[in-house]
Design an enzyme around this catalytic site. Structure first.
Site, PDB file in Angstrom:
ATOM      1  N   THR B 151      42.511  37.837  28.911  1.00 25.61           N
ATOM      2  CA  THR B 151      43.758  37.630  29.633  1.00 25.61           C
ATOM      3  C   THR B 151      44.642  36.589  28.953  1.00 25.61           C
ATOM      4  OG1 THR B 151      42.500  38.082  31.612  1.00 25.61           O
ATOM      5  CG2 THR B 151      44.672  37.114  31.918  1.00 25.61           C
ATOM      6  N   GLU B 433      38.284  40.859  36.388  1.00 25.38           N
ATOM      7  CA  GLU B 433      37.731  42.135  35.921  1.00 25.38           C
ATOM      8  C   GLU B 433      38.445  43.321  36.557  1.00 25.38           C
ATOM      9  OE1 GLU B 433      35.557  43.159  33.525  1.00 25.38           O
ATOM     10  OE2 GLU B 433      36.098  41.108  32.959  1.00 25.38           O
TER      11      GLU B 433
HETATM   12  C1  LIG Z   1      38.820  33.255  38.952  1.00 28.75           C
HETATM   13  C2  LIG Z   1      39.263  34.067  37.783  1.00 28.75           C
HETATM   14  C3  LIG Z   1      38.527  34.065  36.615  1.00 28.75           C
HETATM   15  C4  LIG Z   1      38.940  34.778  35.494  1.00 28.75           C
HETATM   16  N1  LIG Z   1      38.194  34.739  34.350  1.00 28.75           N
HETATM   17  C5  LIG Z   1      38.650  35.383  33.223  1.00 28.75           C
HETATM   18  C6  LIG Z   1      37.954  35.281  31.984  1.00 28.75           C
HETATM   19  O1  LIG Z   1      36.924  34.630  31.903  1.00 28.75           O
HETATM   20  N2  LIG Z   1      38.446  35.886  30.887  1.00 28.75           N
HETATM   21  C7  LIG Z   1      39.604  36.602  30.947  1.00 28.75           C
HETATM   22  O2  LIG Z   1      40.024  37.131  29.912  1.00 28.75           O
HETATM   23  N3  LIG Z   1      40.296  36.741  32.099  1.00 28.75           N
HETATM   24  C8  LIG Z   1      39.841  36.132  33.251  1.00 28.75           C
HETATM   25  N4  LIG Z   1      40.550  36.242  34.439  1.00 28.75           N
HETATM   26  C9  LIG Z   1      41.806  36.988  34.464  1.00 28.75           C
HETATM   27  C10 LIG Z   1      41.690  38.300  35.218  1.00 28.75           C
HETATM   28  O3  LIG Z   1      40.962  39.211  34.489  1.00 28.75           O
HETATM   29  C11 LIG Z   1      43.105  38.814  35.556  1.00 28.75           C
HETATM   30  O4  LIG Z   1      43.672  37.897  36.451  1.00 28.75           O
HETATM   31  C12 LIG Z   1      43.042  40.172  36.196  1.00 28.75           C
HETATM   32  O5  LIG Z   1      42.723  41.144  35.252  1.00 28.75           O
HETATM   33  C13 LIG Z   1      44.351  40.573  36.900  1.00 28.75           C
HETATM   34  O6  LIG Z   1      45.410  40.557  36.001  1.00 28.75           O
HETATM   35  P1  LIG Z   1      46.730  39.715  36.250  1.00 28.75           P
HETATM   36  O7  LIG Z   1      46.354  38.362  36.703  1.00 28.75           O
HETATM   37  O8  LIG Z   1      47.552  39.874  35.051  1.00 28.75           O
HETATM   38  O9  LIG Z   1      47.450  40.446  37.459  1.00 28.75           O
HETATM   39  P2  LIG Z   1      48.755  41.327  37.383  1.00 28.75           P
HETATM   40  O10 LIG Z   1      48.478  42.542  36.593  1.00 28.75           O
HETATM   41  O11 LIG Z   1      49.901  40.505  37.002  1.00 28.75           O
HETATM   42  O12 LIG Z   1      48.857  41.755  38.900  1.00 28.75           O
HETATM   43  C14 LIG Z   1      49.848  41.259  39.796  1.00 28.75           C
HETATM   44  C15 LIG Z   1      50.198  42.358  40.784  1.00 28.75           C
HETATM   45  O13 LIG Z   1      50.781  43.454  40.089  1.00 28.75           O
HETATM   46  C16 LIG Z   1      50.163  44.670  40.432  1.00 28.75           C
HETATM   47  N5  LIG Z   1      50.122  45.581  39.289  1.00 28.75           N
HETATM   48  C17 LIG Z   1      49.967  45.278  37.977  1.00 28.75           C
HETATM   49  N6  LIG Z   1      49.974  46.393  37.237  1.00 28.75           N
HETATM   50  C18 LIG Z   1      50.103  47.428  38.089  1.00 28.75           C
HETATM   51  C19 LIG Z   1      50.164  48.835  37.941  1.00 28.75           C
HETATM   52  N7  LIG Z   1      50.071  49.403  36.746  1.00 28.75           N
HETATM   53  N8  LIG Z   1      50.309  49.609  39.055  1.00 28.75           N
HETATM   54  C20 LIG Z   1      50.398  49.041  40.268  1.00 28.75           C
HETATM   55  N9  LIG Z   1      50.356  47.710  40.461  1.00 28.75           N
HETATM   56  C21 LIG Z   1      50.205  46.917  39.388  1.00 28.75           C
HETATM   57  C22 LIG Z   1      48.765  44.277  40.879  1.00 28.75           C
HETATM   58  O14 LIG Z   1      48.236  45.206  41.800  1.00 28.75           O
HETATM   59  C23 LIG Z   1      49.002  42.918  41.539  1.00 28.75           C
HETATM   60  O15 LIG Z   1      49.358  43.107  42.881  1.00 28.75           O
HETATM   61  C24 LIG Z   1      40.127  35.535  35.568  1.00 28.75           C
HETATM   62  C25 LIG Z   1      40.865  35.568  36.769  1.00 28.75           C
HETATM   63  C26 LIG Z   1      40.442  34.835  37.866  1.00 28.75           C
HETATM   64  C27 LIG Z   1      41.265  34.885  39.133  1.00 28.75           C
END
Ligand SMILES: Cc1cc2nc3c(=O)[nH]c(=O)nc-3n(C[C@H](O)[C@H](O)[C@H](O)COP(=O)(O)OP(=O)(O)OC[C@H]3O[C@@H](n4cnc5c(N)ncnc54)[C@H](O)[C@@H]3O)c2cc1C
Ligand SMILES: Cc1cc2nc3c(=O)[nH]c(=O)nc-3n(C[C@H](O)[C@H](O)[C@H](O)COP(=O)(O)OP(=O)(O)OC[C@H]3O[C@@H](n4cnc5c(N)ncnc54)[C@H](O)[C@@H]3O)c2cc1C
Lengths: 670, 667
Positions: B151, B433
């Site tokens: 991420t 994930e």
């Molecule tokens: C506690 C924690 C630990 C983590 N640890 C790691 C780690 O060790 N390594 C790592 O690499 N990552 C890590 N992450 C990151 C995590 O994998 C991402 O937060 C996760 O994949 C969600 O992506 P985002 O935050 O970009 O959400 P976004 O994609 O920005 O989502 C935001 C909103 O947009 C919506 N959305 C996005 N795309 C679409 C679509 N195509 N269609 C419909 N709706 C959509 C979603 O449903 C959501 O409501 C961690 C996250 C947390 C919270």
């Protein structure tokens, strides 16, 4: 630093808005003058010296103790500003639904250690002391010479007040009450500000006089010396420890070791103890409901505000965040364009409006009933009580769900403390429990509904909020049409149907030979369902009516926006509860399909105004405290800026490496 | 240990089954139970080092981290001994993981969690033999500590959009890692902040000006001796969070950082010395790890929920509130039917997800073997299954955990109850994930494809029901049994999927693009995927538990069946709208189900404490003032409160500094 640019996406969104944002802001505040006043208060506080948060370490990084100390510092400055303001202005509006003083969230992000002082201590003194006591105590409380709290809950008892164990035994020889905590479970536990902040406390205790217990009564008790702040002899006071939220609320415990207070420390507006120990009953034991109802009524508009904070964060962030590429070769869309995202967000915006207008309606009912009560007319009290119970319960639970949805809709970033969504969650989720636990309140409303149902079947007069029972008591189904008025009717039919079912279940158990209370318990899942249905009937009806009324007094560009929000709220809940509608109306799968289509249409109608709608909540960055929600939308810069404030980032290698990690890694290498 | 609370003693005496038998079942065998207890005994030999000291929640953010490292190091030295002999077979590895989940050094996760949960599995499945030789043993020994950085600030869901670049320089045979923008910074990886010295980094691979998409690289981020970040590496921690604060999530930026060519993980795709790109023979193999991690998450959410139900059930047995009848004692709150509704449904939910986790693991194992033999037939199915099960298990666990917390009234709000952080941890797994909405949409995509091909392509096992459910007469008359409910669920899922297909088709026929039709139907698509998942969860739970019951003693089997029924009825009533819309259920049936539900609660009531005792979570791991085995809740609440540094002095300094001047109007 150079003037910071507003993110392009937000600039575009703001251009798209079809209504005058300032007009909606004023509607929310209750008028142009109210908006002006609120902004004045905000200016005063934000510009006050000693409060700047710009470069200090955010409170989430501090130890529990430092957080408290920081909160006291800031809360003292804040209240000094308020005190200054009060010199030139009438501030009694602080005890009514208003956003004027919410700037306090910009000072103490979490709950303030003074919250209970204004929220419970002062109102209790006002409502339950006799005129002499008011004259003596209130000025000191208002000037904060007395800092107070409200101590009811004990380790062993929260819900069941009759079970409280703290005793107040009257000793006529000295004309004093002796307060005592006979067991560990009798320790007071929870009161906000009690631990290290308050020097006074309203204590609810079992009153004993002449060897007879007269049940729980309130007493004003000094617990700390006004000069040294040392706990007084016979008082054991301290804090209860860290919690999911309310970290700076300084909730405390309190135990008494045969602690003596003067007779006149009992709050004597209603019941009294005379010098010789004679107990004089309150004319109406329902009178003590007053403060409880008051607090629950205000919770509904508080929740409207919390929703507006969370909505501002989530909607602005969704306009700035781009993610995924559904169409090859096109740029990534703003996540606000995903219909699932709109589904998560817009209902929360609509709910904030629904709660605000319902809260104001409830406040007006409350004011009217209290006026009647002061003239000796108690008829409306049970209805008001039942209403406040279920509205407080259902609104807090729904608001909590909406806020979690907002947080999750911000993806990973919503989990960051710097988004402020976790703190808002902590504040809101607590309202499900304090001032009456959800299930317990729902069951109280159910007792009223069961009575109302019995009356309805015998054709007796009904109080207004349950008059719909007459219409539906013979199990009439609603003739469905996909219109707002039918939806409202539909919710009333569901409520009537569920009250009936719960009532019949109860009766069946009673007829089978069960005790009434056992039968009640066996039916309780359905009784809670009935209360919820009743509450939804009220919420849908009132919010729809009020929003329609408001739409007639605003400009033609704003009116349709209000109606869209109101219709969205109705349609959302009709679809959520379509199973119930299927049972209590003639709605068909075809109608449901059309409603779903209409719902999606409403989402797309609201979409261009989404940012305008949250801008209209007019929550300044200083109050919002959110990296994701700031007006300029510079989310990534802010996330990084906040991260860099972490003390762990102040040094390239943390000491624990040398102390622990390296030995671990080295050992493996041997 | 103090005396056990009287009410708990009575509850334990009432239990109708052998608790140890259930514990063995939960551990998957008596020998496993014994092994686990041995392990726990070993860990408790260092009890003071691992669990002693002031509770985390009084410390500052920085002290929390430092304490966590101190504790984790002791714990992991012990764990390291335990798995020293294990090789890297996935089953063994899963056992190592379950040890790690089962041992909590704190309420709030572990700074080494990601090393085991992401870094190791990804490395094992993507590193070639030479690379494994070079690093694997060191990683297993914790001689290096790794993180997994995918991420970025700007991208989480949309991996193709990642901005970090890895550009091959044939002159030096190196890759140059670079973060061209602020949004390209890695953001979130656990342990990355101050702990890890290695990291698997996902980056866009560029060779000779051409982009080959996302690939993984192993990158050293800190010096092994001094721990100082290497030149060109900007690394730090990302700040305070709702929970998981000691997990030490971090950020990471590269300024033209050079790493050897051999640091690209090359089991699948390769870059040769001259810069020739060799494609993976089977690019989908990479999905295997993703699925593996999701399986792990399902088990983790079961484990979290188990903690919550242990706390809520024991507390509900000890807490007495409200005198229902004059002259009688106050009721244990567990006797309120509304309380049973909150707590027992969560217990059933826990068992249901556990059985589904086990099935998912078996399915994964079979399909993963097929994959490695080149058979990709069931990959889509496995992926869709893992997506929706991850989504539903995490969101159900979060929901049930929150209900358990609220069921403890005000005291559930206290950190010492451990319910707040249990919720925060479970809730986080709704996002990491794969955001749950995004995952359900992926499952929906699979379901729509299956539906459209139903007549031409044979259906794989998890979707086979679709055909059956769509034959006329499949479900004409409602049947109030678990089997009837399962058929109901299948009907609902089938109808929702077919409705989505129809809506999409109509939209496309009326001229909408495929993508817009997808987006405007997405609320229904999510709901269809959920329905599909619920149909699977309940049928798997029922089938596998029935099978398991054959080997259980009758009293235990009976209770297990009651829980299956409770689960089935609970979710039918929750999703009643769907049943009313799509199945022949009538309002009489609904009334029947409601009373059946209350009857089941009554039956489970006497065994409630026994059921949660069987999870056999020792107090040291449970870390809850409300949930300890002895039920001394009030004593523990007070003991924990008295540990507050604020309580060490009668008057806090802020009184003299701020409060007093303020009260006297002299501020
Ligand atoms: C506690 C924690 C630990 C983590 N640890 C790691 C780690 O060790 N390594 C790592 O690499 N990552 C890590 N992450 C990151 C995590 O994998 C991402 O937060 C996760 O994949 C969600 O992506 P985002 O935050 O970009 O959400 P976004 O994609 O920005 O989502 C935001 C909103 O947009 C919506 N959305 C996005 N795309 C679409 C679509 N195509 N269609 C419909 N709706 C959509 C979603 O449903 C959501 O409501 C961690 C996250 C947390 C919270
Ligand atoms: C953040 C916070 C701040 C607070 N501040 C204050 C304060 O300033 N002053 C103060 O005095 N108190 C305060 N409280 C205490 C609060 O008022 C109580 O927690 C609340 O009334 C609930 O009571 P309880 O905790 O005893 O819950 P319990 O009554 O123990 O509830 C536990 C469970 O039992 C169930 N239950 C209990 N009785 C019944 C019944 N009759 N029928 C069915 N189910 C039942 C409930 O539904 C719940 O699921 C605060 C609490 C919180 C969380």
């Amino acid at each position: 630093m150079a003037e910071k640019k507003v993110c392009e996406d937000l600039v575009k969104e703001r251009k798209k808005c079809t209504f005058n944002v300032e007009e909606l802001t004023q509607l929310i505040d209750g008028g142009e003058d109210k908006t002006k006043e609120r902004r004045e208060v905000e200016d005063m506080v934000i510009n006050a010296g000693g409060l700047s948060t710009k470069n200090e370490v955010p409170e989430e990084y501090l130890s529990h103790k430092e957080r408290y100390e920081n909160a006291i510092r800031k809360a003292s400055i804040l209240f000094e500003v308020f005190r200054e303001y009060a010199k030139a202005h009438d501030t009694t509006d602080a005890f009514s639904p208003t956003n004027k003083y919410r700037v306090s969230f910009g000072v103490v992000k979490d709950i303030s250690p003074f919250m209970l002082h204004m929220g419970m201590f002062v109102p209790t003194l006002m409502n339950q002391s006799d005129p002499d006591q008011v004259a003596e105590w209130l000025p000191k409380a208002l000037s904060m010479e007395y800092i107070g709290t409200y101590a009811q809950t004990e380790l062993g008892h929260g819900t069941f007040l009759r079970g409280l164990e703290t005793t107040a035994t009257y000793d006529p020889s000295t004309e004093e009450f002796v307060l005592n905590s006979p067991t560990l479970t009798s320790y007071k536990w929870w009161p906000g500000g009690l631990a290290h902040t308050a020097n006074h406390c309203v204590v609810v205790a079992q009153l004993y006089t002449k060897g007879v217990c007269h049940g729980v009564h309130p007493f004003l008790v000094q617990i700390r010396d006004l000069e040294t702040h040392m706990p007084l002899q016979g008082i054991k006071v301290g804090e209860i420890g860290p919690k999911l939220g309310f970290q700076t609320a300084n909730n405390g415990f309190l135990g008494f070791n045969h602690y003596r207070i003067p007779r006149r420390s009992m709050l004597m507006k209603n019941a009294q103890v005379l010098k010789d120990g004679t107990y004089i009953k309150s004319k109406n034991d329902k009178l003590t409901y007053g403060t409880m109802v008051f607090v629950r009524v205000l919770i509904v508009t508080d929740l409207a505000y919390e929703l507006s904070r969370a909505a501002t964060i989530a909607v602005r962030y969704s306009a700035v965040r781009h993610q995924s590429q559904p169409k090859p070769n096109e740029p990534e869309p703003q996540i606000l364009d995903y219909v699932t995202q709109q589904h998560k967000l817009f209902i929360g915006v609509a709910t904030s409006h629904a709660y605000r207008v319902t809260g104001h309606w409830l406040w007006n009912s409350y004011s009217k009933v209290i006026k009647d009560v002061s003239k000796g007319n108690m008829d409306q009290l049970p209805e008001l009580h039942a209403l406040a119970c279920c509205l407080k319960a259902v609104c807090s639970r729904d608001a909590n769900a909406r806020i979690e949805e907002f947080r999750l809709a911000c993806g990973g970033h919503g989990y960051m403390a710097s988004s402020n969504l976790p703190i808002i969650n902590g504040i809101v989720t607590a309202t499900i429990t304090y001032e009456g636990e959800y299930t317990v309140l729902m069951l109280q409303t159910a007792r009223f509904l069961v009575k109302a149902w019995k009356e309805a079947t015998t054709g007796k007069a009904k109080t207004p909020t349950v008059s719909y029972l007459v219409e539906f008591y013979n199990n009439g189904r609603v003739n469905w049409e996909n219109t707002p008025s039918t939806m409202v009717k539909g919710f009333q039919a569901i409520a009537a149907g569920k009250i009936r079912t719960a009532y019949e279940t109860l009766e069946r158990h009673v007829k089978s030979g069960m005790d009434y209370e056992d039968a009640w318990n066996m039916s309780s899942v359905q009784l809670v369902n009935a209360s919820e249905a009743h509450c939804r009937a009220i919420l849908t009806e009132i919010s729809w009516k009020e929003m329609v009324r408001l739409s007639t007094i605003v400009s033609p560009s704003l009116a349709p926006v209000l109606l869209q929000l109101a219709e969205l709220y109705l349609t959302y809940w009709t679809l959520e509860k379509r199973g119930d509608h299927l049972m209590y109306s003639t709605i068909t799968n075809g109608d449901i399909q059309k409603l779903q289509t209409r719902y999606e249409e409403l989402l797309s109608l609201i979409r261009p105004n989404a940012v305008g709608l949250v801008d209209a909540f007019d929550i300044r960055d200083e109050i919002l405290n959110s990296t994701l929600g700031a007006y300029d939308g510079r989310v990534y810069e802010r996330l990084m800026e906040e991260a860099l404030k972490s003390p762990l980032n102040a040094e390239p290698v943390n000491q624990s490496f040398h102390k622990y990690l390296k030995p671990l890694m080295l050992k493996a290498r041997l | 240990m103090g005396k056990v609370n009287e009410d708990l003693i009575k509850e334990r005496a009432k239990c109708s089954f052998n608790v140890e038998e259930l514990t063995n079942f939960l551990d998957e065998g008596r020998d496993k139970t014994l092994e686990r207890r041995e392990r726990e005994k070993l860990i408790l030999t260092k009890k003071e080092e691992i669990f002693g000291g002031p509770p985390d929640y009084y410390l500052s953010h920085k002290e929390k981290y430092e304490t966590a490292i101190r504790r984790a190091v002791v714990l992991f030295s012990l764990i390291r001994k335990l798995h020293a002999k294990n090789n890297t077979d996935l089953t063994n590895y899963k056992n190592i993981l379950s040890v790690i989940f089962g041992t909590s050094i704190s309420q709030d996760g572990s700074p080494f969690g990601l090393h085991y949960i992401m870094f190791m599995p990804v490395f094992m499945s993507q590193a070639d033999e030479d690379q494994q030789k070079k690093w694997l043993q060191r990683a297993l020994d914790c001689s290096i500590i790794g993180s997994y950085a995918q991420t970025e600030l700007g991208h989480g869901t949309f991996i193709r959009g990642l901005e970090t670049t890895a550009t091959y320089d044939p002159a030096t045979k190196e890759f140059v890692l670079h973060s061209p923008t602020l949004t390209a910074y890695k953001w979130w990886p656990g342990a990355l902040g101050n702990t890890a010295n290695y990291c698997i980094v996902m980056a866009q691979l560029y060779i000779k000006g051409k982009c080959y998409g996302i690939h993984s690289f192993i990158v050293q981020v800190r010096d092994e001796e001094s721990h100082v970040p290497l030149p060109g590496i900007k690394v730090g921690e990302m700040g305070a969070k709702m929970g998981l604060n000691i997990v030490n999530n971090g950020f990471l930026g590269f300024e033209h950082v050079r790493i050897p060519r051999t640091n690209m993980l090359m089991k699948h795709a390769k870059v040769l010395e001259d810069g020739t790109y060799v494609k993976s023979k089977n690019p989908k193999l990479i999905y295997g790890t993703m699925v593996f991690v999701r399986v792990v998450i399902v088990f983790n959410s079961v484990h979290m929920l188990a903690k919550a139900v242990v706390v809520a059930t024991r507390y509900s047995a000890v807490r007495r509130q409200t005198q229902m009848k004059p002259g009688e004692p106050e009721l244990q709150i567990i006797d309120f039917v509304t309380q049973q509704d909150k707590v027992f449904s969560a217990v059933a939910g826990c068992f249901a997800m556990m059985m589904n986790g086990r099935r998912l693991w078996e399915t994964f194992y079979i399909i993963d073997e097929q994959l490695h033999k080149g058979n990709l037939e069931r990959l889509g199915e496995l992926h869709a299954l893992a997506c929706c099960l991850k989504a539903i298990s995490t969101s159900d666990s979060a929901m049930f955990t929150e209900r358990c917390r609220l069921a403890c009234g005000g005291n559930g709000f206290m950190h010492s109850s451990n319910l707040p952080l249990t919720y925060a941890l479970t809730s986080a797994s709704c996002t990491y994930e794969g955001d749950n909405t995004v995952l359900l949409l992926q499952t929906a995509r699979f379901l729509l494809k299956v539906w459209r091909q139903m007549d031409s392509v044979p259906l794989t096992p998890t979707v086979a029901y679709l055909k059956e459910a769509s034959t006329p007469g499949y479900y004409d008359k409602w049947d109030n049994t678990v089997d009837g409910i399962i058929r109901g669920y299948r009907t609902v899922a089938m109808r929702k999927i077919s409705a989505c297909v129809e809506t999409m088709t109509n939209k496309i026929m009326s001229g909408m693009s495929q993508e817009d039709a997808w987006n405007t139907t997405s609320i229904e698509l999510v709901s269809a995927a959920e329905a599909h998942c619920r149909a699977l969860v309940i049928s798997t739970y029922h089938e596998d538990m029935s099978k398991a019951c054959e080997g259980m003693s009758p009293p235990l089997a009976e209770v297990m069946q009651q829980l299956v029924q409770l689960y089935a009825v609970y979710w039918t009533l929750e999703k009643l709208a769907d049943f009313l819309q799509y199945t022949p259920i009538s309002s009489t049936d609904v009334a029947f189900l409601r009373s059946w539900y209350v009857e089941l609660l009554e039956k489970i009531r006497p065994n409630a404490v026994g059921l949660v005792d069987a999870f056999d979570i020792i107090d040291e791991f449970l870390q809850s003032s409300l949930g300890a085995y002895d039920g001394r809740v009030y004593e523990r609440l007070m003991e924990e409160a008295l540990k507050s540094p604020l309580n060490a002095e009668p008057v806090n300094q802020s009184f003299h500094k701020y409060l007093k001047p303020f009260m006297q109007g002299k501020l």
